[in-house]
Design a protein around this motif. Structure first.
Motif, PDB file in Angstrom:
ATOM      1  N   GLY A  47       0.802  -1.217   0.000  1.00  0.00           N
ATOM      2  CA  GLY A  47       0.000   0.000   0.000  1.00  0.00           C
ATOM      3  C   GLY A  47       0.831   1.261   0.000  1.00  0.00           C
ATOM      4  N   SER A  48       0.611   2.099   1.004  1.00  0.00           N
ATOM      5  CA  SER A  48       1.239   3.426   1.037  1.00  0.00           C
ATOM      6  C   SER A  48       2.454   3.494   1.947  1.00  0.00           C
ATOM      7  CB  SER A  48       0.202   4.457   1.506  1.00  0.00           C
ATOM      8  OG  SER A  48      -0.244   4.153   2.816  1.00  0.00           O
ATOM      9  N   ASP A  65       4.521  -4.953   4.681  1.00  0.00           N
ATOM     10  CA  ASP A  65       4.545  -3.563   5.135  1.00  0.00           C
ATOM     11  C   ASP A  65       5.738  -3.407   6.071  1.00  0.00           C
ATOM     12  OD1 ASP A  65       4.032  -1.144   6.696  1.00  0.00           O
ATOM     13  OD2 ASP A  65       2.011  -1.198   5.850  1.00  0.00           O
ATOM     14  N   ASP A 110      -5.491  -0.469   2.947  1.00  0.00           N
ATOM     15  CA  ASP A 110      -4.415   0.419   2.514  1.00  0.00           C
ATOM     16  C   ASP A 110      -4.181   0.225   1.016  1.00  0.00           C
ATOM     17  OD1 ASP A 110      -2.439   2.351   2.943  1.00  0.00           O
ATOM     18  OD2 ASP A 110      -0.879   0.830   3.112  1.00  0.00           O
ATOM     19  N   ARG A 146       3.155   8.593   4.744  1.00  0.00           N
ATOM     20  CA  ARG A 146       1.889   7.887   4.823  1.00  0.00           C
ATOM     21  C   ARG A 146       0.904   8.589   5.762  1.00  0.00           C
ATOM     22  NH1 ARG A 146       2.059   1.820   7.011  1.00  0.00           N
ATOM     23  NH2 ARG A 146       1.609   1.098   4.910  1.00  0.00           N
ATOM     24  N   TYR A 184      -2.854   9.819   5.073  1.00  0.00           N
ATOM     25  CA  TYR A 184      -3.986   9.329   5.870  1.00  0.00           C
ATOM     26  C   TYR A 184      -4.815  10.487   6.432  1.00  0.00           C
ATOM     27  CZ  TYR A 184      -2.311   4.456   5.997  1.00  0.00           C
ATOM     28  OH  TYR A 184      -1.943   3.177   5.679  1.00  0.00           O
TER      29      TYR A 184
END
Length: 314
Positions: free
Chosen positions: A104-105, A159, A243, A285, A289
């Motif tokens: 994801g990020s 992650d 995510d 990130r 968010y």
């Protein structure tokens, strides 16, 4: 220990105990791979920054009967080598394990090109491939051990900021694809990866608002649909958090399962959104968010708001 190092440390133990495992790398290392490269140099092959070649070489070695890990920097083993993944892993059913750093990020500070926020949607179209998004070290170790037990094409995305232990090994059923934490029946919060950690951080606040929730960690897709339906059947509201972009991801999978099984439940989906401002900036990130409403406090407020609105309607 983060989830990546938990995985490779377990792989090292397996090889030391005699398992026939080879790692093919697209010019990517890891602290947990240093001893592996030193002690088993003939089992570590660096083919350079060439992800299409990564999957081709790894697939060829796997056809000889070895257990092979193709190790690269996400999103490139998917986006650059999707054709190889599609042909070798989906159509030919070669039991290759593609392991990629970045989920994801988690590398948002490197810019959009290094954020694999569409990879789950892409690989979900290849129904033969398991997609693994570990939320803790135990899940990572379980899939490392599974490489010598189950000959299944697998895509694992790590992650780099996850380094927690939430589960005991006997709780993790790989064929089931999910594990349940908390046992409330009002709201089913379905998520995986980094957001499992975030929900744990706000669990006291959720309980203080009298939200009886069930946290379902879908660490491996596809899940056992029947088992998942049994878990969510009595829940009044479903909230998915991921995510990734929402199109084609975890929330889409839940909607598909509900529709295919004629189960009518209200669903709220939360995920990454490209709003025209953030993806063109180099930000971390947490900044992203905050901009799109996925910080812990914002999640708490949204979950509470969704539940209060639902109660107000019914």
């Amino acid at each position: 220990m983060n989830v990546r190092d938990a995985y490779f440390s377990e792989i090292y133990k397996l090889v030391k105990n005699g398992e026939d495992i080879v790692i093919v790398s697209a010019d990517l290392g890891a602290p947990s791979l240093d001893d592996f490269r030193k002690d088993f140099p003939h089992r570590f092959i660096n083919i350079g920054i060439a992800e299409q070649n990564l999957l081709s070489v790894a697939s060829g070695i796997a056809l000889t009967g070895k257990h092979v890990i193709a190790w690269g920097l996400n999103p490139f083993p998917v986006t650059r080598a999707f054709d190889q993944m599609r042909v070798f892993m989906q159509d030919m059913n070669i039991p290759l394990t593609v392991v990629a750093l970045n989920a994801g990020s988690c590398s948002a500070e490197c810019g959009y090109t290094h954020m694999p926020i569409e990879d789950i949607a892409m690989v979900r179209t290849l129904s033969n491939i398991r997609i693994v998004n570990p939320s803790d070290e135990i899940i990572s170790k379980s899939f490392a051990q599974d490489i010598v037990k189950t000959f299944k094409p697998t895509f694992i995305r790590f992650d780099k900021y996850i380094h927690d232990k939430y589960y005991d090994s006997n709780q993790i059923k790989l064929e089931k694809g999910f594990v349940v934490k908390s046992t409330g029946s009002d709201v089913a919060i379905i998520t995986n990866g980094i957001f499992v950690n975030k929900i744990h951080k706000i669990e006291d606040e959720l309980k203080s608002k009298d939200i009886r929730y069930k946290l379902i960690d879908c660490f491996c897709l596809p899940v056992d649909e029947k088992a998942l339906i049994d878990e969510i059947r009595k829940c009044k509201l479903i909230i998915t958090i991921e995510d990734n972009v929402k199109i084609g991801g975890l929330g889409s999978m839940i909607l598909e399962i509900l529709s295919d099984n004629q189960l009518n439940k209200p669903v709220k989906r939360l995920g990454l959104e490209k709003n025209g401002r953030i993806e063109n900036k180099i930000v971390n990130r947490e900044y992203w968010y905050k901009e799109i409403g996925l910080t812990e406090q914002q999640l708490l407020e949204k979950i509470n708001s969704y539940w209060q609105n639902y109660k107000g309607v019914v």
